[in-house]
Design a protein around this motif. Structure first.
Motif, short mmCIF file in Angstrom:
data_model
loop_
_atom_site.label_atom_id
_atom_site.label_comp_id
_atom_site.label_asym_id
_atom_site.label_seq_id
_atom_site.Cartn_x
_atom_site.Cartn_y
_atom_site.Cartn_z
N LEU A 291 0.83 -1.20 0.00
CA LEU A 291 0.00 0.00 0.00
C LEU A 291 0.87 1.25 0.00
CD1 LEU A 291 -2.83 1.37 0.35
CD2 LEU A 291 -2.47 1.17 2.83
N ILE A 292 0.58 2.17 -0.93
CA ILE A 292 1.26 3.46 -1.01
C ILE A 292 0.21 4.55 -0.85
CG2 ILE A 292 2.54 5.06 -2.49
CD1 ILE A 292 3.77 2.62 -3.87
N LEU A 293 0.43 5.46 0.09
CA LEU A 293 -0.50 6.56 0.33
C LEU A 293 0.18 7.89 -0.01
CD1 LEU A 293 -1.97 5.49 3.80
CD2 LEU A 293 -3.04 5.22 1.56
N VAL A 294 -0.50 8.71 -0.79
CA VAL A 294 -0.05 10.07 -1.07
C VAL A 294 -0.98 11.00 -0.31
CG1 VAL A 294 0.38 11.81 -2.84
CG2 VAL A 294 0.79 9.39 -3.36
N THR A 295 -0.44 11.76 0.63
CA THR A 295 -1.29 12.54 1.52
C THR A 295 -0.94 14.03 1.49
OG1 THR A 295 0.05 12.50 3.56
CG2 THR A 295 -1.20 10.52 3.04
N GLY A 301 -1.56 19.00 -4.82
CA GLY A 301 -0.95 18.19 -5.86
C GLY A 301 -0.94 16.69 -5.67
N LYS A 302 -1.79 16.17 -4.77
CA LYS A 302 -1.80 14.72 -4.53
C LYS A 302 -2.18 13.94 -5.79
CE LYS A 302 -4.82 14.83 -1.22
NZ LYS A 302 -5.09 16.28 -1.24
N SER A 303 -3.23 14.38 -6.48
CA SER A 303 -3.70 13.67 -7.67
C SER A 303 -2.66 13.69 -8.78
CB SER A 303 -5.01 14.29 -8.19
OG SER A 303 -6.03 14.17 -7.24
N THR A 304 -1.92 14.79 -8.90
CA THR A 304 -0.88 14.88 -9.93
C THR A 304 0.26 13.92 -9.62
OG1 THR A 304 -1.45 17.21 -10.20
CG2 THR A 304 0.60 16.47 -11.19
N THR A 305 0.65 13.84 -8.35
CA THR A 305 1.69 12.88 -7.96
C THR A 305 1.24 11.46 -8.23
OG1 THR A 305 2.60 14.35 -6.27
CG2 THR A 305 2.99 12.00 -5.99
N LEU A 306 0.00 11.15 -7.89
CA LEU A 306 -0.53 9.80 -8.12
C LEU A 306 -0.53 9.47 -9.60
CD1 LEU A 306 -1.69 7.44 -6.46
CD2 LEU A 306 -3.97 8.34 -6.93
N GLN A 361 -11.66 -8.49 -11.92
CA GLN A 361 -11.12 -7.82 -13.10
C GLN A 361 -9.62 -8.06 -13.26
OE1 GLN A 361 -12.44 -3.91 -12.02
NE2 GLN A 361 -14.60 -4.54 -12.10
N ASN A 362 -9.08 -8.95 -12.41
CA ASN A 362 -7.69 -9.41 -12.49
C ASN A 362 -6.68 -8.25 -12.47
OD1 ASN A 362 -5.61 -11.30 -12.72
ND2 ASN A 362 -5.62 -11.21 -14.96
N PRO A 363 -6.75 -7.36 -11.47
CA PRO A 363 -5.80 -6.24 -11.44
C PRO A 363 -4.45 -6.65 -10.85
CG PRO A 363 -7.24 -6.10 -9.56
CD PRO A 363 -7.71 -7.30 -10.35
N ASP A 364 -3.39 -6.05 -11.35
CA ASP A 364 -2.08 -6.12 -10.69
C ASP A 364 -1.90 -4.89 -9.81
OD1 ASP A 364 -0.92 -8.50 -12.07
OD2 ASP A 364 -1.21 -7.23 -13.84
N VAL A 365 -2.42 -3.76 -10.29
CA VAL A 365 -2.31 -2.49 -9.57
C VAL A 365 -3.71 -1.88 -9.44
CG1 VAL A 365 -1.27 -0.19 -9.53
CG2 VAL A 365 0.00 -2.11 -10.50
N ILE A 366 -4.06 -1.45 -8.24
CA ILE A 366 -5.34 -0.80 -7.97
C ILE A 366 -5.05 0.62 -7.53
CG2 ILE A 366 -7.42 -0.80 -6.54
CD1 ILE A 366 -7.01 -3.86 -6.23
N VAL A 367 -5.66 1.59 -8.20
CA VAL A 367 -5.45 3.00 -7.88
C VAL A 367 -6.78 3.60 -7.44
CG1 VAL A 367 -4.67 5.25 -8.73
CG2 VAL A 367 -3.60 3.15 -9.60
N ILE A 368 -6.81 4.14 -6.23
CA ILE A 368 -8.03 4.69 -5.65
C ILE A 368 -7.86 6.20 -5.53
CG2 ILE A 368 -9.65 4.58 -3.73
CD1 ILE A 368 -8.38 1.82 -3.06
N GLY A 369 -8.69 6.95 -6.24
CA GLY A 369 -8.55 8.40 -6.26
C GLY A 369 -8.52 9.01 -4.88
N GLU A 370 -9.38 8.51 -3.98
CA GLU A 370 -9.37 9.01 -2.60
C GLU A 370 -9.92 7.94 -1.67
OE1 GLU A 370 -11.26 12.52 0.22
OE2 GLU A 370 -11.44 12.68 -1.96
N LEU A 371 -9.16 7.61 -0.64
CA LEU A 371 -9.64 6.70 0.40
C LEU A 371 -10.45 7.52 1.39
CD1 LEU A 371 -6.29 4.80 0.79
CD2 LEU A 371 -8.44 3.72 0.18
#
Length: 521
Positions: A291-295, A301-306, A361-371
């Motif tokens: 798990l990687i969190l950008v806070t 600029g969190k969304s841009t970093t993600l 959906q067989n993901p390797d990477v899951i990206v969540i815009g906001e937890l």
């Protein structure tokens, strides 16, 4: 270090960006007229500069940098001799951690990097620099002197104002883009305003009436969006204007009238060098699970970093990436990875609904815009535990506060179990702030990190995360305080001391770091 890798011409032909006969014509022109191969290919119309830079970046796995979005202080310029800059067609840009970022017109010239490392005494990181921007930099040095002042191509604030303002949504969004602002704010009874470098500025227009706002908002909403807004009383959506850009918008009600906010989304994803992201962030993004969190606060600029991290995976891994966003901001093209972007409200009902079915959906990477809620955080932790890389953003004031924020989402009787889960799967918390540059134009990033280690895992399990803040002043690798990066920004002249103090965790510790760097406070 080897003298040369694959030549640029070979790279472009292998990528299908130019034909072999075009390459030979450009090589012949280069022998006759001089210049780089890339310059001759562009001059002969075989490739655009943008396609050249993007192609080289993708094929070589090297970022390219836009000099119009960065500043190069005189202290950085002094690290490399002007003669080397001219002959090797390169430019020192700044530091990422302990490595000197070097913009290069010819990124395959590894002997040039060796020369820069010898002169500067620092290891280097190459990035691709356009020939046009390099020539512009030389012209700047010719006029102002080399290492005499900060190299900056940024437009002065006075020239940012739009030529004409009117009370239409298109006109106001055009003003937002023209001023290089981040957000547009519209409320009944208030003058339209734009946030520029985190400062609210009023436009030279009269205050808006409730009918004005209703008409403007009605013009940009689809029938389905209007129905959703009537039901929920608020709405997030993306909006595009041809020739102007994309915007992340929110409509809500206040005092029985409508209000509207729009954020301008960049057309392309900025490189790590342009954003000021450290190298370790990319290295964590290329891990296969955890798990990687950008806070950070809203608007920093969190969304841009993600998006930059997703693009790094897209460029360097062969993975199935599924994102859930509200709304989609940056759009990704399929490169080495498949990037499937799902928008809440359009492609799935909620974050939780999208995540509930994501394993099929067989993901390797899951990206969540906001937890943001119990269910999405719970599924994210389970996914990170079961062999997936999960990345997401979270609103928190510091890296350590992000852990408490996640734990507090859960009921008390589950928090002990969640601490154990989080301790096992957390890779990195990257907390960021955007500060006003010393020049007054644009913003620059300060960051802090908390990465996985035995002491971090134990602190999370035992509920002693607050103790980690004290350890951040002990200069351990996995815990870096924002004060450390603030000191770097102040000592390099990128940020004023007063601005850094606004974001410091401890002004006393910041002052100590500045003394070590020769900036006495």
């Amino acid at each position: 270090m080897p003298e040369k890798k694959q030549k640029i011409g070979e790279i472009l032909v292998a990528a299908g960006l130019v034909q072999e006969d075009q390459l030979q014509q450009a090589l012949k022109a280069q022998n006759q007229l001089g210049g780089t191969l890339g310059e001759n290919l562009i001059r002969m119309g075989f490739i655009s500069e943008e396609a050249l830079l993007n192609g080289l970046s993708e094929q070589m796995g090297i970022q390219h940098i836009n000099l119009e979005k960065v500043e190069v202080p005189s202290s950085i310029q002094r690290l490399v001799k002007l003669e080397t800059v001219r002959l090797r067609r390169l430019l020192p840009i700044g530091f990422e951690g302990k490595r000197l970022v070097v913009g290069m017109v010819d990124p395959t010239d590894l002997s040039a990097l060796t020369e820069v490392e010898f002169q500067s005494g620092h290891s280097t990181k190459p990035v691709i620099l356009s020939a046009m921007h390099f020539e512009k930099a030389l012209a700047f040095f010719q006029a102002s002197g080399y290492a005499a002042k900060t190299l900056s191509f940024q437009v002065e604030k006075e020239t940012r104002k739009p030529v004409q303002l009117d009370k239409s949504m298109e006109g106001l969004l055009e003003a937002l883009v023209s001023w290089k602002g981040q957000d547009l704010h519209l409320s009944a009874g208030a003058i339209p305003s734009i946030r520029v470098d985190n400062e609210i500025r009023r436009l030279s227009l009269p205050a808006l009436k409730p009918d004005d706002i209703e008409q403007m908002i009605a013009a940009v909403l689809t029938p389905d969006q209007k129905r959703s807004f009537q039901e929920a009383k608020e709405l997030d959506f993306a909006y595009s204007l041809h020739g102007l850009g994309r915007f992340r918008c929110n409509v809500y009600r206040q005092r029985n009238s409508l209000a509207f906010t729009a954020r301008h989304v960049a057309d392309s994803i900025p490189s790590a060098a342009e954003l000021g992201l450290p190298d370790f962030l990319r290295e964590y993004a290329l891990r296969t699970q955890g798990l990687i969190l950008v806070t950070g606060p809203n608007g920093h600029g969190k969304s841009t970093t993600l998006a930059n991290l997703v693009e790094a995976i897209n460029r360097e891994r062969k993975a199935n990436v599924i994102t859930i966003e509200d709304p989609i901001e940056f759009t990704h093209k399929h490169k080495n990875s498949n990037i499937n972007q799902r928008e809440v409200g359009t492609d799935t009902l909620t974050f939780a609904d999208g995540l509930r079915h994501i394993f099929r959906q067989n993901p390797d990477v899951i990206v969540i815009g906001e937890l943001r809620d119990y269910e999405s955080v719970s599924i994210a932790l389970s996914a990170a535990e079961t062999g997936h890389l999960v990345m997401g953003t979270l609103h928190s004031n510091s890296a350590t506060a992000a852990v408490d924020r996640i734990i507090d989402i859960f009921p008390g009787n589950q928090q002990s179990q969640v601490r154990a889960q989080l301790a096992d799967c957390l890779l990195l918390v990257f907390s960021q702030r955007l500060l006003l540059r010393a020049s007054g134009n644009g913003r620059v990033m300060a960051w802090e990190k908390m990465s996985t280690s035995l002491r971090v895992r134990n602190a999370i399990r035992e509920g002693k995360v607050s103790a980690l803040r004290g350890m951040m002043q002990a200069n351990v690798e996995e815990l870096v305080s924002i004060d450390w990066t603030l000191a770097e920004l102040v000592s390099s002249g990128k940020v004023k001391y007063e601005e850094a103090c606004k974001y410091a965790d401890s002004v006393t510790y910041l002052n100590e770091l500045l003394k070590v760097r020769g900036v006495y406070r």
